[in-house]
Design a protein around this motif. Structure first.
Motif, PDB file in Angstrom:
ATOM      1  N   ASP A  10      58.473 -28.310 110.777  1.00 46.51           N
ATOM      2  CA  ASP A  10      59.287 -29.457 111.761  1.00 46.51           C
ATOM      3  C   ASP A  10      60.965 -28.636 111.838  1.00 46.51           C
ATOM      4  OD1 ASP A  10      60.515 -30.509 108.408  1.00 46.51           O
ATOM      5  OD2 ASP A  10      58.882 -31.276 108.700  1.00 46.51           O
ATOM      6  N   LYS A  11      61.770 -29.871 111.896  1.00 44.11           N
ATOM      7  CA  LYS A  11      63.031 -29.498 111.954  1.00 44.11           C
ATOM      8  C   LYS A  11      64.299 -29.136 110.673  1.00 44.11           C
ATOM      9  CE  LYS A  11      63.808 -29.130 116.591  1.00 44.11           C
ATOM     10  NZ  LYS A  11      63.264 -28.333 117.356  1.00 44.11           N
ATOM     11  N   LYS A  12      63.155 -29.930 110.290  1.00 43.10           N
ATOM     12  CA  LYS A  12      64.103 -29.414 108.676  1.00 43.10           C
ATOM     13  C   LYS A  12      63.434 -28.368 107.821  1.00 43.10           C
ATOM     14  CE  LYS A  12      64.338 -31.980 103.890  1.00 43.10           C
ATOM     15  NZ  LYS A  12      63.765 -33.194 103.667  1.00 43.10           N
ATOM     16  N   ASN A  13      62.640 -28.009 107.744  1.00 41.94           N
ATOM     17  CA  ASN A  13      61.380 -27.088 107.085  1.00 41.94           C
ATOM     18  C   ASN A  13      62.198 -26.459 108.146  1.00 41.94           C
ATOM     19  OD1 ASN A  13      60.875 -28.172 105.155  1.00 41.94           O
ATOM     20  ND2 ASN A  13      58.309 -28.838 106.061  1.00 41.94           N
ATOM     21  N   GLU A  14      62.154 -26.032 109.236  1.00 42.32           N
ATOM     22  CA  GLU A  14      63.125 -24.666 109.924  1.00 42.32           C
ATOM     23  C   GLU A  14      64.300 -24.294 109.710  1.00 42.32           C
ATOM     24  OE1 GLU A  14      63.020 -25.909 114.137  1.00 42.32           O
ATOM     25  OE2 GLU A  14      60.907 -25.030 114.708  1.00 42.32           O
ATOM     26  N   ALA A  15      64.939 -25.669 109.206  1.00 39.54           N
ATOM     27  CA  ALA A  15      66.385 -25.320 108.757  1.00 39.54           C
ATOM     28  C   ALA A  15      66.441 -24.462 107.829  1.00 39.54           C
ATOM     29  CB  ALA A  15      66.559 -26.139 108.471  1.00 39.54           C
ATOM     30  N   ILE A  16      65.008 -24.980 106.723  1.00 37.55           N
ATOM     31  CA  ILE A  16      65.215 -24.424 104.721  1.00 37.55           C
ATOM     32  C   ILE A  16      65.038 -22.944 105.443  1.00 37.55           C
ATOM     33  CG2 ILE A  16      63.796 -24.520 103.129  1.00 37.55           C
ATOM     34  CD1 ILE A  16      63.898 -27.839 103.744  1.00 37.55           C
TER      35      ILE A  16
END
Length: 261
Positions: free
Chosen positions: A57-63
């Motif tokens: 998801d977008k949150k984990n892509e940033a991580i």
């Protein structure tokens, strides 16, 4: 002449007799059979096969972007372990689809990712419950406090499952594991990322019931009053339960001398 030949003939007759196969007795084992293939072989199931799509998801892509900054571009495959862990946290377990997506992101052969995921036991390659209970049964926990045997018994009786199984409602999975590094606060269990220590059968049952209540509570763990991670005996860390017994006075140094000198 006969005396010289006799020893040779005697040895020739003895050797074939010594080679006769002797019957061997094998002890029966009552240990449950666990084929070694289950540790590294993947078998497609309805909830774990390569046709099930997985994307971060977008949150984990940033991580993931932040994780990759720690490594030179040509060595980004070194990030395989933290990114696999991230995939497990998002998906619930490290499925074959999670592994394939990690391989794609890091531009490495999928087999290399499979090797990592199947080697380290922290990657759950089959689904586990919402609360993954891992009870340490190594020697310090066997001997410390009330002992891990009674803790394991309390868990199994409360959940109605054996080690390696998941409850019918999918809330709890239970597994016996080796040392988790909290020997001084034995016996202990790890539930998801949290350690619960200094356990007794009573506090173990209370903990499980509080977690079960938190699954349906509106406010989650706070409303269900789930105990805070750490020792459940009242002490803060691993200090002596009888209080401080050493370092009760000012340490000696070059400025401190004996009063009788």
């Amino acid at each position: 002449m006969a005396s010289r030949i006799t020893p040779f003939l005697f040895r020739s007759c003895v050797r074939p007799a010594a080679r006769i196969a002797r019957p061997q007795a094998r002890a029966f084992s009552v240990t449950a059979v666990r084929p070694s293939g289950t540790l590294h072989v993947h078998r497609n199931t309805a909830d774990n096969n390569a046709d099930i799509p997985f994307k971060f998801d977008k949150k984990n892509e940033a991580i993931i972007e932040e994780i990759l900054k720690r490594y030179p571009p040509q060595y980004k495959k070194a990030a395989v372990m933290p990114i696999l862990d991230l995939g497990q946290r998002q998906h619930g377990f490290t499925s074959i689809s999670v592994m394939n997506e990690v391989a794609r992101l890091l531009e490495m052969p999928p087999q290399r990712v499979y090797e990592v995921a199947s080697f380290y036991t922290m990657y759950n390659r089959t689904p586990v419950g919402k609360f993954f209970v891992q009870a340490c049964t190594t020697t310090p926990c066997q001997l410390g406090g009330c002992g891990s045997d009674v803790i394991v018994k309390a868990i199994q009786e409360e959940l109605g499952i054996k080690q390696g199984e998941t409850t019918a409602d999918g809330l709890f999975s239970f597994l016996e594991v080796e040392c988790l590094g909290a020997c001084v606060n034995a016996p202990m269990v790890q539930i998801n990322d949290d350690y619960y220590e200094d356990l007794t059968p009573e506090t173990t049952v209370q903990l499980i019931r509080a977690l079960r209540a938190s699954a349906s509570a509106v406010g989650g763990a706070a409303e269900a009053k789930v105990p805070a991670p750490g020792p459940l005996s009242g002490r803060d860390t691993c200090e002596n339960s009888a209080g401080q017994t050493n370092l009760t006075s000012k340490p000696w140094g070059i400025e401190t001398t004996r009063s009788d000198l």
